[in-house]
Scaffold this motif. Structure first.
Motif: not given
Length: 513
Positions: A423-449
């Motif tokens: 659960l706490l490590g779910g934010g690891l997904w937000a670390a790389p830049k990748g080709n996703l259309t949202v910011s890292r902050a948004t990805r962190l929100i999705i991981a922990y919302v």
């Protein structure tokens, strides 16, 4: 297989993402660990359920028996909306299959057709739904077995004179990928992210397995008969865990044979969900017609799983209503025994799939995967808390458990540690830049919302008392009987329907498949 009706594309597409980030060895190891975690959590839930079986599921009833009403309220609603979120996840998985196989601009039309099938099937009379569910379950299990057999044949070189593939992808590009950094640390991070991605295939498996085993016992009118049959729950649970874990581990091994982790089709060029490793292997083997048949089978698997999850979600909400923890309207049934208000409420989450009109379905599918898995980790932690409180109350009352697994209570603490870490490590997904259309902050929100949503549900019930239902305060006889007594508010009278014969909102018919 107890979770046969809910076998979905998490086993095929979700595993493809896990393979891409971790490599074949990490995928196999992650499925072994997740199988052990499933066994640990299943034995934890089973010990509680064996003592006092319930037809409504552990997070709907056991939370109210052993924890505070506010925590039980939050966990019950968490289970409901997480099961409902599986529906758009499966719909977008179907869109990924269709879009990558045959690209086109008719995304909205495809979404409408698939969503209509998934939601419409849940308005069928329960008798018809159960009959069709048996067929779809057989198709999904047959698909899993056939794809494994094909991968075995390709690995041994027994298809159309193809040379033996063996474990060539374990050698090149390698058995383990690297993630974020180089070296041992990179391989460890890749394995951890692989564990996170692969967990979608095991979501809610412990609860579904135990619920399948306890249903016949919970319906026994006599306490004596219930006590006798409770002894059989443990045997069923052990068998169902084995029937779930063994095919999944074999499938993870097979997918590592079918595609290399650096194949861009696994993640649609790094944007999110992509092709199943099975489809990639069959296309590369140039076997006529078979890849198309496999794609159709995976599409049917996604649609069938969407139907099943909507069924489970709506029946969970209906059961909450009948137990006094949700508005009474959700327990209303029609002549076909369908709780249509609960189905409509749960089906509203399907609208999230239509975000795929604006952003690619491969990306939306990944977002939904993160939402579902994080909620399931919270659910696992709640199950651990229930077990600990259950043990504490039994010791305080001096009552012996009906059954105790040899791995308990250590398995519960293991499950709690792994679930917390994931659960706490779910934010690891937000670390790389990748080709996703949202910011890292948004990805962190999705991981922990979901942590925020769960906390909000708890706080609203604990301090504001905004819940517009008459809840029932349940007192339990720790010897294995439970009683209802009026709490601060008067419990409502249970509504009955002349066509349904009483309270039937637990997925009883679902488990007869």
């Amino acid at each position: 297989m107890a979770i046969g009706p809910t076998i979905g594309t998490g086993l095929f597409i979700g595993a493809g993402q896990a393979l891409a980030v971790g490599g074949p060895a990490s995928l196999l190891l992650s499925y072994v660990i997740l199988s052990i975690l499933t066994f640990a959590m299943t034995t934890s839930v089973a010990e509680v359920s064996t003592h006092l079986p319930s037809p409504h599921g552990t997070l709907v009833t056991n939370g109210y028996k052993y924890m505070s009403k506010s925590l039980a309220f939050a966990s019950a609603y968490l289970r409901w909306y997480t099961l409902a979120l599986f529906v758009p996840y499966e719909i977008t998985s179907a869109m990924v299959n269709l879009g990558l196989w045959k690209p086109g601009s008719t995304i909205a039309i495809r979404l409408v057709i698939i969503t209509t099938i998934v939601v419409g099937c849940n308005f069928l009379p329960e008798r018809i739904f159960k009959s069709s569910e048996r067929l779809f379950t057989a198709i999904k299990i047959g698909t899993m077995a056939t794809l494994f057999a094909l991968s075995l044949a390709l690995g041994l070189g027994g298809v159309d004179a193809q040379p033996s593939w063996g474990f060539k992808y374990w050698k090149h590009p390698g058995a383990m990928n690297e993630y974020l950094v180089r070296g041992v640390s990179g391989r460890f991070l890749a394995f951890f992210q692989c564990l996170l991605d692969g967990s979608i295939a095991f979501a809610f498996a412990p609860e579904l397995i135990v619920h399948h085993a306890e249903m016949p016992v919970s319906l026994m009118p006599s306490v004596g008969e219930s006590a006798i049959l409770s002894a059989g729950i443990t045997g069923i649970v052990k068998a169902d865990v084995a029937q779930t874990a063994f095919p999944y581990i074999l499938s993870s091994l097979a997918m590592g044979v079918m595609a290399p982790f650096n194949d861009t089709r696994l993640t649609n060029n790094g944007t999110g969900s992509g092709f199943s490793p099975y489809l990639i292997g069959l296309k590369d083997a140039k076997i006529q017609i078979v890849p198309t048949i496999a794609m159709v089978a995976l599409l049917l698997s996604a649609v069938a799983s969407g139907r099943s999850f909507l069924y489970l979600s709506s029946r969970t909400l209906c059961a909450m209503s009948e137990l006094g923890h949700a508005p009474s309207a959700f327990s209303t049934r029609n002549r076909g025994h369908v709780p249509y208000v609960a189905v409509v409420a749960s089906a509203l989450f399907s609208s999230l799939a239509f975000v795929s009109v604006k952003i690619p379905s491969t990306i939306m599918n990944t977002y939904l995967l993160r939402l579902v898995t994080s909620a399931c980790f919270i659910s696992s932690l709640v199950s651990c808390a229930i077990y600990i409180r259950f043990n504490r109350r039994l010791r305080a009352k001096g009552v012996a458990k009906r059954y105790s697994f040899s791995v308990q209570p250590f398995a519960t603490y293991f499950g709690m540690a792994i679930s917390t870490l994931l659960l706490l490590g779910g934010g690891l997904w937000a670390a790389p830049k990748g080709n996703l259309t949202v910011s890292r902050a948004t990805r962190l929100i999705i991981a922990y919302v979901n942590i925020g949503v769960f906390s909000l549900l708890y706080l609203v019930h604990r301090f504001q008392k905004f819940v517009p239902v008459a809840e029932i305060e349940r007192q339990m006889d720790m010897g294995g009987r439970n009683h209802d007594r009026a709490g601060p508010r008067e419990p409502r009278t249970q509504k009955t329907n002349p066509h349904r014969g009483g309270s039937q909102c637990s997925p009883r018919g679902f488990w007869s498949i």
